[in-house]
Design a protein around this motif. Structure first.
Motif, PDB file in Angstrom:
ATOM      1  N   GLN A  51       0.803  -1.220   0.000  1.00 48.46           N
ATOM      2  CA  GLN A  51       0.000   0.000   0.000  1.00 48.46           C
ATOM      3  C   GLN A  51       0.833   1.265   0.000  1.00 48.46           C
ATOM      4  OE1 GLN A  51      -2.751  -0.346   3.277  1.00 48.46           O
ATOM      5  NE2 GLN A  51      -3.757  -2.135   2.408  1.00 48.46           N
ATOM      6  N   ILE A  52       2.155   1.110   0.215  1.00 43.49           N
ATOM      7  CA  ILE A  52       3.053   2.260   0.242  1.00 43.49           C
ATOM      8  C   ILE A  52       4.324   1.904  -0.513  1.00 43.49           C
ATOM      9  CG2 ILE A  52       4.330   3.907   1.668  1.00 43.49           C
ATOM     10  CD1 ILE A  52       2.532   3.134   4.010  1.00 43.49           C
ATOM     11  N   ILE A  53       4.766   2.801  -1.388  1.00 45.99           N
ATOM     12  CA  ILE A  53       6.073   2.638  -2.004  1.00 45.99           C
ATOM     13  C   ILE A  53       6.956   3.778  -1.510  1.00 45.99           C
ATOM     14  CG2 ILE A  53       5.112   1.445  -3.991  1.00 45.99           C
ATOM     15  CD1 ILE A  53       6.601   4.709  -4.823  1.00 45.99           C
ATOM     16  N   GLY A  54       8.236   3.476  -1.332  1.00 42.49           N
ATOM     17  CA  GLY A  54       9.174   4.469  -0.829  1.00 42.49           C
ATOM     18  C   GLY A  54      10.314   4.678  -1.800  1.00 42.49           C
ATOM     19  N   GLU A  55      10.482   5.905  -2.264  1.00 44.76           N
ATOM     20  CA  GLU A  55      11.571   6.230  -3.179  1.00 44.76           C
ATOM     21  C   GLU A  55      12.651   7.028  -2.449  1.00 44.76           C
ATOM     22  OE1 GLU A  55      13.031   5.853  -5.921  1.00 44.76           O
ATOM     23  OE2 GLU A  55      11.628   4.698  -7.141  1.00 44.76           O
ATOM     24  N   ASN A  56      13.903   6.781  -2.839  1.00 46.99           N
ATOM     25  CA  ASN A  56      15.024   7.481  -2.229  1.00 46.99           C
ATOM     26  C   ASN A  56      15.368   8.782  -2.933  1.00 46.99           C
ATOM     27  OD1 ASN A  56      15.436   4.460  -1.580  1.00 46.99           O
ATOM     28  ND2 ASN A  56      16.870   5.472  -0.193  1.00 46.99           N
ATOM     29  N   ARG A  57      15.169   8.811  -4.242  1.00 45.78           N
ATOM     30  CA  ARG A  57      15.624   9.953  -5.026  1.00 45.78           C
ATOM     31  C   ARG A  57      14.458  10.703  -5.651  1.00 45.78           C
ATOM     32  NH1 ARG A  57      19.815   6.111  -8.350  1.00 45.78           N
ATOM     33  NH2 ARG A  57      21.385   5.813  -6.726  1.00 45.78           N
ATOM     34  N   VAL A  58      14.512  12.019  -5.543  1.00 44.58           N
ATOM     35  CA  VAL A  58      13.447  12.853  -6.097  1.00 44.58           C
ATOM     36  C   VAL A  58      13.316  12.651  -7.597  1.00 44.58           C
ATOM     37  CG1 VAL A  58      12.728  15.224  -6.548  1.00 44.58           C
ATOM     38  CG2 VAL A  58      13.574  14.593  -4.281  1.00 44.58           C
ATOM     39  N   LYS A  64       9.080   8.212 -12.596  1.00 46.21           N
ATOM     40  CA  LYS A  64       8.148   7.087 -12.566  1.00 46.21           C
ATOM     41  C   LYS A  64       6.721   7.499 -12.194  1.00 46.21           C
ATOM     42  CE  LYS A  64      11.824   4.149 -10.622  1.00 46.21           C
ATOM     43  NZ  LYS A  64      12.251   3.451  -9.385  1.00 46.21           N
ATOM     44  N   TYR A  65       6.577   8.693 -11.666  1.00 44.14           N
ATOM     45  CA  TYR A  65       5.360   9.098 -10.962  1.00 44.14           C
ATOM     46  C   TYR A  65       4.070   8.811 -11.726  1.00 44.14           C
ATOM     47  CZ  TYR A  65       2.158  12.048  -8.292  1.00 44.14           C
ATOM     48  OH  TYR A  65       1.093  12.508  -7.553  1.00 44.14           O
ATOM     49  N   ASP A  66       4.002   9.199 -12.977  1.00 48.25           N
ATOM     50  CA  ASP A  66       2.762   9.086 -13.751  1.00 48.25           C
ATOM     51  C   ASP A  66       2.402   7.649 -14.108  1.00 48.25           C
ATOM     52  OD1 ASP A  66       2.313  11.815 -13.749  1.00 48.25           O
ATOM     53  OD2 ASP A  66       3.430  12.139 -15.604  1.00 48.25           O
ATOM     54  N   TYR A  67       3.318   6.723 -13.887  1.00 48.27           N
ATOM     55  CA  TYR A  67       3.104   5.346 -14.320  1.00 48.27           C
ATOM     56  C   TYR A  67       2.884   4.373 -13.160  1.00 48.27           C
ATOM     57  CZ  TYR A  67       5.240   7.636 -18.310  1.00 48.27           C
ATOM     58  OH  TYR A  67       5.531   8.532 -19.323  1.00 48.27           O
ATOM     59  N   ILE A  68       2.984   4.886 -11.935  1.00 50.40           N
ATOM     60  CA  ILE A  68       2.804   4.032 -10.760  1.00 50.40           C
ATOM     61  C   ILE A  68       1.329   3.965 -10.399  1.00 50.40           C
ATOM     62  CG2 ILE A  68       3.356   3.741  -8.310  1.00 50.40           C
ATOM     63  CD1 ILE A  68       5.963   5.251  -8.836  1.00 50.40           C
ATOM     64  N   ASN A  69       0.873   2.770 -10.084  1.00 53.96           N
ATOM     65  CA  ASN A  69      -0.524   2.566  -9.679  1.00 53.96           C
ATOM     66  C   ASN A  69      -0.921   3.587  -8.610  1.00 53.96           C
ATOM     67  OD1 ASN A  69      -2.961   1.530  -8.486  1.00 53.96           O
ATOM     68  ND2 ASN A  69      -2.468  -0.476  -9.327  1.00 53.96           N
ATOM     69  N   GLU A  70      -1.983   4.320  -8.872  1.00 54.35           N
ATOM     70  CA  GLU A  70      -2.376   5.426  -8.003  1.00 54.35           C
ATOM     71  C   GLU A  70      -2.880   4.989  -6.634  1.00 54.35           C
ATOM     72  OE1 GLU A  70      -5.255   7.683 -10.120  1.00 54.35           O
ATOM     73  OE2 GLU A  70      -3.793   8.560 -11.510  1.00 54.35           O
ATOM     74  N   LYS A  71      -3.216   3.701  -6.483  1.00 52.30           N
ATOM     75  CA  LYS A  71      -3.799   3.289  -5.199  1.00 52.30           C
ATOM     76  C   LYS A  71      -2.760   3.191  -4.084  1.00 52.30           C
ATOM     77  CE  LYS A  71      -3.695  -1.737  -6.078  1.00 52.30           C
ATOM     78  NZ  LYS A  71      -4.553  -2.935  -6.283  1.00 52.30           N
ATOM     79  N   ALA A  72      -1.482   3.252  -4.426  1.00 55.63           N
ATOM     80  CA  ALA A  72      -0.428   3.176  -3.406  1.00 55.63           C
ATOM     81  C   ALA A  72       0.010   4.578  -2.981  1.00 55.63           C
ATOM     82  CB  ALA A  72       0.775   2.408  -3.939  1.00 55.63           C
ATOM     83  N   GLU A  73       0.239   4.747  -1.694  1.00 60.54           N
ATOM     84  CA  GLU A  73       0.839   5.982  -1.210  1.00 60.54           C
ATOM     85  C   GLU A  73       2.287   6.042  -1.681  1.00 60.54           C
ATOM     86  OE1 GLU A  73       0.657   6.723   2.945  1.00 60.54           O
ATOM     87  OE2 GLU A  73      -1.520   6.476   3.076  1.00 60.54           O
ATOM     88  N   LYS A  74       2.779   7.269  -1.844  1.00 60.20           N
ATOM     89  CA  LYS A  74       4.164   7.471  -2.251  1.00 60.20           C
ATOM     90  C   LYS A  74       4.889   8.247  -1.158  1.00 60.20           C
ATOM     91  CE  LYS A  74       2.603   7.636  -7.054  1.00 60.20           C
ATOM     92  NZ  LYS A  74       1.159   7.485  -6.694  1.00 60.20           N
ATOM     93  N   HIS A  75       5.938   7.649  -0.632  1.00 61.98           N
ATOM     94  CA  HIS A  75       6.724   8.290   0.415  1.00 61.98           C
ATOM     95  C   HIS A  75       8.135   8.554  -0.100  1.00 61.98           C
ATOM     96  CE1 HIS A  75       4.189   6.754   4.076  1.00 61.98           C
ATOM     97  NE2 HIS A  75       3.430   7.164   3.071  1.00 61.98           N
TER      98      HIS A  75
END
Length: 230
Positions: A51-58, A64-75
């Motif tokens: 339910q949450i994906i965590g990225e290290n680099r801005v 990737k932002y526009d292509y990631i499933n929207e149902k997951a939170e992004k941290h």
């Protein structure tokens, strides 16, 4: 094993750990660490239940932002430079690496200009006093939290740490126990909403859960070894 099989295996293991120490698995969030991972891999782990994906680099998250499933939170779980705040502030649900006043001030300024709701942040703690790592030193945490109380557009919801890479299990226990105690200090500043404890990675998440982690950040355990050339 596939990414889905890895996720389900880890979920089952987390459930067992929680049961062994009297916790509910719903109180522990599995953050899929997606540094160097492809969009396809990321969406696979989300489809598996993350339910949450965590990225290290801005820049990597923006790519990737526009292509990631929207149902997951992004941290954002990696270090954040002040000059990157504008690009990321409205694209993540939480920033895990608040570690200095200048960064807090930049987040505050941009959020105010854009009239955003208060930005959820975790204060990064350098629990091992490592000179090569960023983060607030435990001795300075109370003073830092006192200052954060003056910010209107920042919502501190807990703490984050990375235990020293060379820590053995006994040392991990000491570090994570200290983090739990520091979280209690934070609650005195911000109340019950200051409840998140982001600690524990693929190598030490079991120990972290036993000491109250509410977020564990897993990369290798979910996806396999990282491609360090990316």
């Amino acid at each position: 094993m596939t990414i889905k099989e890895n996720y389900l295996s880890i979920y089952e293991n987390v459930d067992k750990i929680c049961s062994s120490c009297g916790r509910n698995i719903n109180d522990v969030k599995i953050i899929a660490v997606t540094k160097t991972r492809t969009v396809d891999e990321i969406n696979q782990v989300i489809d598996a239940g993350a339910q949450i994906i965590g990225e290290n680099r801005v820049q990597e998250l923006l790519h990737k932002y526009d292509y990631i499933n929207e149902k997951a939170e992004k941290h954002l779980i990696g270090q954040l430079q002040t000059n990157k705040v504008k690009a990321i502030i409205d694209k993540v649900d939480c920033i895990h690496s608040l570690d200095r006043i200048s960064l807090a001030q930049q987040i505050e300024n941009i959020a105010q200009i854009r009239n955003l709701t208060p930005v959820k942040v975790l204060v990064e703690v350098n629990i091992g006093y490592e000179i090569t790592k960023s983060g607030i030193l435990p001795d300075n945490l109370t003073e830092y939290l006192d200052i954060l109380k003056n910010f209107r557009y920042i919502k501190p919801i807990g703490l984050m740490t990375v235990a020293p890479m060379d820590a053995n299990v006994k040392e991990q226990n000491l570090y994570f126990e200290k983090m739990f105690n520091l979280l209690e200090i934070g609650k005195k500043h911000f109340g019950s909403s200051f409840c998140e404890l982001s600690m524990g990675m693929s190598r030490d998440y079991e120990t972290a859960i036993k000491h109250g982690a509410t977020m564990i950040r897993l990369g290798t355990a979910l996806f396999g070894e990282r491609n360090c050339n990316i």
